[in-house]
Write a protein that holds these residues in place. Sequence first.
Motif, PDB file in Angstrom:
ATOM      1  N   ARG A 157     -23.209   2.102  20.769  1.00  0.00           N
ATOM      2  CA  ARG A 157     -24.091   2.801  21.706  1.00  0.00           C
ATOM      3  C   ARG A 157     -23.330   3.999  22.269  1.00  0.00           C
ATOM      4  O   ARG A 157     -22.104   3.983  22.355  1.00  0.00           O
ATOM      5  CB  ARG A 157     -24.459   1.867  22.864  1.00  0.00           C
ATOM      6  CG  ARG A 157     -25.209   0.643  22.437  1.00  0.00           C
ATOM      7  CD  ARG A 157     -25.417  -0.288  23.621  1.00  0.00           C
ATOM      8  NE  ARG A 157     -26.107   0.408  24.691  1.00  0.00           N
ATOM      9  CZ  ARG A 157     -26.932  -0.167  25.560  1.00  0.00           C
ATOM     10  NH1 ARG A 157     -27.156  -1.475  25.494  1.00  0.00           N
ATOM     11  NH2 ARG A 157     -27.523   0.527  26.499  1.00  0.00           N
ATOM     12  N   ASP A 159     -23.940   5.397  25.404  1.00  0.00           N
ATOM     13  CA  ASP A 159     -24.455   5.542  26.766  1.00  0.00           C
ATOM     14  C   ASP A 159     -23.356   5.728  27.809  1.00  0.00           C
ATOM     15  O   ASP A 159     -23.642   6.062  28.957  1.00  0.00           O
ATOM     16  CB  ASP A 159     -25.343   4.349  27.134  1.00  0.00           C
ATOM     17  CG  ASP A 159     -24.665   3.015  26.869  1.00  0.00           C
ATOM     18  OD1 ASP A 159     -23.572   3.014  26.237  1.00  0.00           O
ATOM     19  OD2 ASP A 159     -25.205   1.977  27.280  1.00  0.00           O
ATOM     20  N   GLU A 183     -28.429  -1.447  13.985  1.00  0.00           N
ATOM     21  CA  GLU A 183     -28.535  -1.522  15.442  1.00  0.00           C
ATOM     22  C   GLU A 183     -27.423  -0.750  16.146  1.00  0.00           C
ATOM     23  O   GLU A 183     -26.313  -0.622  15.651  1.00  0.00           O
ATOM     24  CB  GLU A 183     -28.557  -2.977  15.924  1.00  0.00           C
ATOM     25  CG  GLU A 183     -27.336  -3.763  15.529  1.00  0.00           C
ATOM     26  CD  GLU A 183     -27.272  -5.150  16.172  1.00  0.00           C
ATOM     27  OE1 GLU A 183     -27.948  -5.388  17.189  1.00  0.00           O
ATOM     28  OE2 GLU A 183     -26.519  -5.992  15.655  1.00  0.00           O
ATOM     29  N   GLU A 184     -27.779  -0.240  17.316  1.00  0.00           N
ATOM     30  CA  GLU A 184     -26.809   0.387  18.207  1.00  0.00           C
ATOM     31  C   GLU A 184     -26.401  -0.673  19.222  1.00  0.00           C
ATOM     32  O   GLU A 184     -27.261  -1.253  19.889  1.00  0.00           O
ATOM     33  CB  GLU A 184     -27.447   1.570  18.931  1.00  0.00           C
ATOM     34  CG  GLU A 184     -28.012   2.611  17.979  1.00  0.00           C
ATOM     35  CD  GLU A 184     -28.779   3.697  18.724  1.00  0.00           C
ATOM     36  OE1 GLU A 184     -28.155   4.444  19.497  1.00  0.00           O
ATOM     37  OE2 GLU A 184     -29.998   3.794  18.524  1.00  0.00           O
ATOM     38  N   CYS A 185     -25.116  -0.933  19.335  1.00  0.00           N
ATOM     39  CA  CYS A 185     -24.694  -2.032  20.214  1.00  0.00           C
ATOM     40  C   CYS A 185     -23.279  -1.814  20.726  1.00  0.00           C
ATOM     41  O   CYS A 185     -22.633  -0.820  20.407  1.00  0.00           O
ATOM     42  CB  CYS A 185     -24.794  -3.356  19.464  1.00  0.00           C
ATOM     43  SG  CYS A 185     -23.925  -3.352  17.891  1.00  0.00           S
ATOM     44  N   THR A 186     -22.814  -2.740  21.539  1.00  0.00           N
ATOM     45  CA  THR A 186     -21.442  -2.715  22.030  1.00  0.00           C
ATOM     46  C   THR A 186     -20.549  -3.400  21.013  1.00  0.00           C
ATOM     47  O   THR A 186     -20.813  -4.540  20.626  1.00  0.00           O
ATOM     48  CB  THR A 186     -21.359  -3.445  23.389  1.00  0.00           C
ATOM     49  OG1 THR A 186     -22.254  -2.791  24.301  1.00  0.00           O
ATOM     50  CG2 THR A 186     -19.950  -3.410  23.951  1.00  0.00           C
TER      51      THR A 186
END
Lengths: 246, 246
Positions: A157, A159, A183-186
């Motif tokens: 991500r 952000d 997917e965009e993730c941590t």
Amino acid sequence: VRFLDWHLERLVTGCERLKINLRDVDPLRLELRQAAAAAGEGLIKVIVTRGEAVARGYGISGTEVATRLVFRYPLPPDNGVAAREGIQARVARMRYGENELLAGMKHLNRLEQVLARSEVPAGDAAELLVFGSSGQLVSGTMSNVFLVQGGRLRTPRIDRCGVAGVMRRVVLHHAALAGLSAEECTLTPDDLAEASEVFVTNARIGIWPVSTLDGRALNVGAVTRRLQALLAPMLENPVDAPGHAQ
Amino acid sequence: VRFLDWHLERLVTGCERLKINLRDVDPLRLELRQAAAAAGEGLIKVIVTRGEAVARGYGISGTEVATRLVFRYPLPPDNGVAAREGIQARVARMRYGENELLAGMKHLNRLEQVLARSEVPAGDAAELLVFGSSGQLVSGTMSNVFLVQGGRLRTPRIDRCGVAGVMRRVVLHHAALAGLSAEECTLTPDDLAEASEVFVTNARIGIWPVSTLDGRALNVGAVTRRLQALLAPMLENPVDAPGHAQ
């Protein structure tokens, strides 16, 4: 100009977030098309500044009008080896500071990227992967990064820090169209250690597989190859590309 | 040039940390003295860049030679009201990102300061106080900050972000000489809320007491006044100042 609309979309968003008064983006769009037509194949770099200030200091008067600069460079030599065989990458010791108000933007405050890049000579690592101060994977110094875990495509991500790369967006877009789970993730250091494939992206290089990460050999696997194949026509023929205005 | 040696000391340290090849600092020292002699009273701003690059990208070749720019400005009008009566300040919503490799340096990546400053018009706050992403007080946007708590002088550590301001150093130095207890530490929002005195510093303004913080009236107290009195001769006569080469 490859992916021109998506580049300009990010530029406009970045200027809005920084309160830079770019006004109409269409003159820039026209200049870029003209520069590209004159260049044939080449690199174009755009810099937008806030414009001339009325006073010293960090304050914005609101009357500044953005200055735009368009630079043209010859295409750097590329024998395709990096895309074919993959690159050596390392994890940087430095961590990016985090500020959600700057996250995603391609702004000009790039000291962190310069410092991370300076940790290792280019011959020892074509790219460095950088974590954020909270411990999550962010990106390379000049690229976004993707992992493949259990056949799934994952990317950090953006952000808290990092750049919303246009090629990152292209990869996510085409993975979705092709039915590839993405997917965009941590992502943690463990995620990186356990990834079966790792690759980096930017608008110039397309997709570079990582074949060696901190000395560990990595497979240039099926997901990476499939995405490279999906993107190849677009990188050769920008008219087929998303973000390309007809 | 007021506090010239300390300014140059920070500049040299910053260049070393950023691997900027400034070479000998003495030509710059001479230029600054000449500029100051020609200006009489005024502001001098120095910018050092890494110098011309041999290639695009974030990499450093090691052959770059720094470029230095010296700007001269008239002294901004100052009727002394801010130093005498204090200023209105606010706490910024934005928080600074943290990177120990950049902490303390007066580098040119100042987007965060610009964004924080843009939260509130100058008329509503002469300065904004900014916390770091970990929650600790850091500084203003163009100043360092000091609190007085139980008669003790305290200022944020600058090991994660913030600038090692020359006036901050002058204040700490003279507080120590005068037997005033002073410490660099981690300061929380509660510390700020409980402070009996707050003031901000930079090399141009000296000491500005904060008389209103987010609308709350603050006492311009004895410690602030004592430090202003200690520094006054130095701000009027740089030859008496620390960091001034004889």
